[in-house]
Write an enzyme that holds these catalytic residues in place. Structure first.
Site, mmCIF file in Angstrom:
data_model
loop_
_atom_site.group_PDB
_atom_site.id
_atom_site.type_symbol
_atom_site.label_atom_id
_atom_site.label_comp_id
_atom_site.label_asym_id
_atom_site.label_seq_id
_atom_site.Cartn_x
_atom_site.Cartn_y
_atom_site.Cartn_z
ATOM 1 N N LYS A 76 0.798 -1.232 0.000
ATOM 2 C CA LYS A 76 0.000 0.000 0.000
ATOM 3 C C LYS A 76 0.832 1.283 0.000
ATOM 4 C CE LYS A 76 -4.456 -1.354 1.660
ATOM 5 N NZ LYS A 76 -5.538 -0.987 2.577
ATOM 6 N N ASP A 102 -10.327 3.191 1.327
ATOM 7 C CA ASP A 102 -10.632 2.592 2.638
ATOM 8 C C ASP A 102 -11.409 3.568 3.526
ATOM 9 O OD1 ASP A 102 -9.275 0.339 1.840
ATOM 10 O OD2 ASP A 102 -7.402 0.884 2.839
#
Ligand code: ATR
Length: 279
Positions: free
Chosen positions: A71, A108
């Site tokens: 990420k 997210d």
């Protein structure tokens, strides 16, 4: 199956990736919408990440999700990184443009907010103090979401205080609280969020005494295996409203689909049931 101009192709890059629920989630959505396509798990070692990302246009992928440990690293390997990914310090989703350029974002935080709103449509981040436990990657997305939704006071508690301080420095006006003072920090809180790995299958429950938490405070956990963590079970038993972690995963798929395929999908009870059955 309706005739389609192109095969819809996306996947998730991780190492390891075998435990990801994303293929089940996106596979269900493709099937639910009667679409011709595939969403595949891509086991990519860190040293192969850049080559894998750069291969996406040639392979006709619309994009991919990113999971541990890619990420952060992916942000330096793409052509554009948006404000959310930059602020959170991690990218969760890459989209291939028509010209083959790669753009990264983080969905997210959106998934977290929508997961809460699905269960409590009247939820407001500015209803009162919010206690966030943990200061890792998950916490950064949650805190960013809370700040974006207008949270007033955020009390951030982490075992390693320096990590909480770094997060506060990067994301916004946050009060850092010592780990030993976590039970006291619940005094007068409108919401409690666990973003640590405590309570996840294989780990002990989050060690926190809820006695000082008001009974009407909303308790949420971003851990989704098990579906109801010991923290959520304890909160529910004392009468607090609770939100499970799976919603964050489910709802982050919506902006990904819009950006990859130009299609709006929703989180239906059937989708939730299908993914809960894989946990
Ligand atoms: P993620 O990206 O999933 O958030 P992470 O970056 O590894 O994962 O962060 C894990 C979080 O769980 C951190 O806040 C971590 O606290 P530290 O910063 O002190 O490591 C927290 N955590 C992990 N194990 C813990 C434990 N036994 N007790 C309390 N907090 C714990």
């Amino acid at each position: 199956m309706a005739e389609q101009a192109r095969f819809l192709l996306a996947g998730v890059m991780g190492w390891p990736v075998i435990h990801s629920r994303s293929p089940a989630l996106h596979g269900f959505l493709l099937q639910q919408h009667g679409l011709y396509g595939a969403y595949v798990p891509l086991a990519i070692k860190p040293e192969g990440l850049e080559a894998a990302l750069r291969a996406l246009p040639a392979l006709c992928f619309a994009g991919c999700n990113l999971t541990i440990p890619h990420k952060q690293a992916a942000m330096a390997m793409v052509d554009a990184v948006d404000e959310a990914a930059r602020a959170i310090g991690a990218a969760s989703c890459v989209t291939v443009g028509e010209d083959g350029r790669l753009s990264a974002t983080n969905n997210d935080w959106f998934g977290y907010v929508e997961g809460v709103l699905e269960i409590y449509p009247d939820w407001r981040a500015d209803a009162g103090p919010i206690v966030v436990i943990g200061a890792g990657g998950g916490s950064r997305a949650v805190v960013y979401a809370l700040v974006r939704r207008g949270a007033g006071e955020i009390r951030l508690v982490n075992r390693t205080r320096s990590r909480a301080e770094a997060l506060a420095n990067d994301i916004g006006p946050i009060t850092v609280v010592d780990w030993d003072a976590r039970a006291d920090a619940l005094d007068g809180a409108a919401m409690l969020v666990n973003t640590t790995s405590q309570g996840m299958v294989g780990n002990p429950p989050l060690d926190i005494d809820l006695a000082r938490l008001p009974k009407d405070a909303l308790v949420s956990d971003i851990v989704y295996i098990p579906a109801e963590t010991p923290l959520l079970a304890a909160a529910r038993q004392r009468g607090n409203p609770t939100v499970r972690g799976l919603g964050m995963l489910l709802h982050q798929a919506r902006p990904a689909w819009r950006s990859w395929f130009g299609i709006d999908v929703s989180v239906t009870p059937e989708l939730r049931t299908a993914i809960e059955a894989t946990l």
